[in-house]
Design a protein around this motif. Structure first.
Motif, short mmCIF file in Angstrom:
data_model
loop_
_atom_site.label_atom_id
_atom_site.label_comp_id
_atom_site.label_asym_id
_atom_site.label_seq_id
_atom_site.Cartn_x
_atom_site.Cartn_y
_atom_site.Cartn_z
N GLY A 138 40.29 59.33 43.98
CA GLY A 138 39.88 58.89 45.04
C GLY A 138 38.62 58.12 44.83
N TYR A 139 37.69 58.68 44.05
CA TYR A 139 36.34 57.84 44.15
C TYR A 139 36.56 56.97 43.14
N ALA A 140 37.57 56.85 42.00
CA ALA A 140 38.07 55.63 41.36
C ALA A 140 38.59 54.47 42.20
N GLU A 141 39.36 54.95 43.09
CA GLU A 141 39.99 54.17 44.00
C GLU A 141 38.88 53.27 44.98
N GLU A 142 38.11 54.23 45.62
CA GLU A 142 37.00 53.72 46.59
C GLU A 142 36.08 52.67 45.90
N PHE A 143 35.64 52.98 44.61
CA PHE A 143 34.58 51.96 44.18
C PHE A 143 35.34 50.91 43.69
N ALA A 144 36.76 50.88 43.08
CA ALA A 144 37.48 49.75 42.64
C ALA A 144 37.59 48.96 44.05
N ASP A 145 38.11 49.35 45.14
CA ASP A 145 38.33 48.54 46.27
C ASP A 145 36.97 47.84 46.78
N SER A 146 35.90 48.48 46.82
CA SER A 146 34.69 48.25 46.97
C SER A 146 33.94 47.13 46.31
N LEU A 147 34.18 47.29 44.97
CA LEU A 147 33.79 46.22 44.00
C LEU A 147 34.99 44.87 44.10
N ILE A 148 36.15 45.18 44.30
CA ILE A 148 37.10 43.85 44.32
C ILE A 148 36.66 43.24 45.80
N ASP A 149 36.44 43.84 46.52
CA ASP A 149 35.91 43.24 47.96
C ASP A 149 34.88 42.19 47.97
N GLU A 150 34.14 42.34 46.75
CA GLU A 150 33.11 41.53 46.62
C GLU A 150 33.34 40.05 46.11
N PHE A 151 34.62 39.91 45.55
CA PHE A 151 34.91 38.83 44.87
C PHE A 151 36.34 38.18 45.28
N CYS A 152 37.12 39.22 45.96
CA CYS A 152 38.42 38.76 46.35
C CYS A 152 38.96 37.58 46.98
N ALA A 153 37.70 37.17 47.89
CA ALA A 153 38.03 35.97 48.65
C ALA A 153 37.74 34.74 48.00
N ALA A 154 37.14 34.83 46.85
CA ALA A 154 36.39 33.75 46.06
C ALA A 154 37.51 32.92 45.27
N GLY A 155 38.56 33.59 44.94
CA GLY A 155 39.72 33.19 44.17
C GLY A 155 39.56 33.19 42.63
N ARG A 156 38.39 33.71 42.13
CA ARG A 156 37.92 33.39 40.81
C ARG A 156 36.80 34.74 40.26
N THR A 157 36.55 35.17 39.34
CA THR A 157 35.80 35.98 38.96
C THR A 157 35.39 36.14 37.53
N ASP A 158 34.26 36.77 36.94
CA ASP A 158 34.47 37.26 35.52
C ASP A 158 34.63 39.00 35.96
N ILE A 159 35.76 39.25 35.26
CA ILE A 159 36.16 40.70 35.47
C ILE A 159 35.30 41.68 34.94
N ILE A 160 34.67 41.21 33.66
CA ILE A 160 33.83 41.97 32.87
C ILE A 160 32.50 42.51 33.90
N ALA A 161 31.89 41.44 34.21
CA ALA A 161 30.54 41.45 35.01
C ALA A 161 30.70 42.07 36.27
N ALA A 162 31.82 41.41 36.97
CA ALA A 162 31.81 41.78 38.30
C ALA A 162 32.73 43.25 38.67
N TYR A 163 33.31 43.56 37.56
CA TYR A 163 34.26 44.74 37.79
C TYR A 163 34.25 45.99 36.65
N ALA A 164 34.64 45.31 35.54
CA ALA A 164 34.71 46.45 34.48
C ALA A 164 33.40 47.38 34.08
N MET A 165 32.47 46.46 33.99
CA MET A 165 30.98 46.99 33.48
C MET A 165 30.38 47.70 34.83
N ARG A 166 30.90 47.67 35.94
CA ARG A 166 30.32 48.27 37.02
C ARG A 166 31.08 49.53 37.45
N LEU A 167 32.48 49.51 37.31
CA LEU A 167 33.11 50.73 37.96
C LEU A 167 32.97 52.08 37.48
#
Length: 411
Positions: free
Chosen positions: A125-154
């Motif tokens: 549940g924690y993993a899903e919660e934080f994953a969703d909150s991180l994806i929310d930060e870039f999902c509307a932009a249409g592009r991102t760096d998965i390492i910096a914005a997601y993998a290195m933070r989750l």
């Protein structure tokens, strides 16, 4: 730095050759030097890198001859206090990494028990919660760096929550962890930040215990000191965060660049598990581990090892050893004989492995569920790796996708 004696033909574990294609470098080292190769670390520090699967298994199975006690190192007189790799090797540390014998067994049990008590549904549940909150930060932009914005933070956010940190403190720990592990000029600063945060956490848990890993470790009947618990929490955080972040990044790179996974990116659960397993064989996040120290003169892989010599565990190299993988494809798939979590009494505790797998797999699955048309934004040959001698991960993973609205905490 005082120049250490370096064996002739030693291979640097740094530079373009190491960073661009480490697996090829390991193959060349095995061809030129055999199962145990002389290497040199930052500042001209000598060591032996074990690139043979059987030899690595032998070293990790004999904790008396090949000790985890770093005080045995015959190079300490040549190592300055500000050596950037010092945080990942350590001296006079109270952590489980440098504890041997019965005390190590008891401490390993403390850590395993504290992690095993984590509710698996809460973890996911924690993993899903934080994953969703991180994806929310870039999902509307249409592009991102998965390492910096997601993998290195989750992973760090999830682990911080499990250990007992507040969300406000958990966020800043990410940068400190990354600085420490990368072994650059900010490594010592990162170590100090992480240490301060851990001691403050323990002070808070003494005052107000909780249902968390830190409280369980403090209450362990083994009677460990706050220093021991803080050091072990730092080890657990570092060993749990960065390899999991690279496990996410390396698995997504494989899925985005290999045609075998292209047809199942839109939520294919089995393919995620296959990709993660293959990465542990072919592109394991933990590529080299420091280390073991010879307690007396000995021979290994045809090499004369002096008392006090440091041996680095070449996990990535050993996983690809042709002596045990005559057909490179035969040991992947569902086979778990890789050495990516170590071996012997100092291997990663099983509950910690499970925690890392749940965080990494959930992170990948949630990302692919939310952004099913995820695709690489640059040619594969433009992807680059971090220069760390210890961990293999990408510096960035630029992607594009169809913009979608943020969930905003609502599913």
């Amino acid at each position: 730095m005082t120049q250490c004696p370096v064996p002739h033909g030693s291979v640097p574990l740094s530079g373009p050759r190491f960073q661009d294609d480490p697996l090829r470098l390991y193959r060349d080292m095995r061809r030129d030097h055999g199962a145990v190769a002389p290497v040199v670390l930052d500042g001209g520090v000598p060591a032996w890198l074990i690139v043979g699967y059987r030899e690595l298994h032998q070293v990790t199975s004999d904790p008396v001859l090949y000790s985890r006690d770093s005080e045995l190192w015959n190079q300490w007189d040549n190592i300055p206090e500000d050596w950037p790799l010092r945080p990942m090797i350590g001296r006079k540390q109270a952590s489980i990494l440098y504890t041997v014998g019965e005390r190590h067994t008891v401490r390993a049990a403390m850590i395993s028990n504290a992690l095993e008590a984590v509710d698996p549904f809460l973890l996911k549940g924690y993993a899903e919660e934080f994953a969703d909150s991180l994806i929310d930060e870039f999902c509307a932009a249409g592009r991102t760096d998965i390492i910096a914005a997601y993998a290195m933070r989750l992973p760090a956010r999830v682990l911080a929550k499990l250990y007992g940190f507040s969300d406000e403190i958990g966020g800043p720990l990410v940068a400190a962890l990354n600085d420490l592990i990368n072994g650059g000029e900010r490594a010592l600063e990162g170590q100090q930040h992480l240490g301060g945060a851990m001691y403050q956490l323990l002070a808070d848990k003494h005052a107000e215990p909780g249902d968390d890993v830190a409280t369980r470790m403090l209450n362990d009947p083994g009677g460990f000191t706050d220093e021991e618990v803080a050091e072990d929490l730092m080890v657990m955080m570092a060993a749990g965060h960065q390899p999991s972040a690279d496990w996410i990044g390396n698995s997504l790179r494989l899925m985005l660049t290999d045609d075998r996974f292209a047809a199942s990116l839109s939520g294919g659960r089995h393919s995620v598990a296959e990709a993660m397993n293959e990465v542990l064989w072919e592109d394991t996040p933990t590529q080299n581990v420091a280390g073991r120290w010879a307690s007396r003169d000995t021979h290994l892989g045809g090499r004369h090892i002096r008392a006090g010599d440091m041996l680095l565990l070449g996990i990535a190299a050993a996983n690809g050893d042709p002596q045990v993988r005559t057909d490179g494809s035969t040991l992947t798939g569902g086979n778990n004989a890789f050495l990516s979590f170590g071996h012997g009494e100092h291997r990663c505790p099983f509950p910690a492995q499970e925690t890392a797998e749940v965080i990494s797999r959930t992170g990948i699955e949630v990302l692919l569920d939310r952004l099913p048309d995820l695709d690489l934004d640059v040619p594969e040959d433009r992807l680059t790796r971090r220069p760390s001698p210890w961990l293999a991960g990408l510096t960035d993973l630029p992607v594009h996708f169809t913009p979608t609205p943020a969930l905003g905490g609502q599913k």
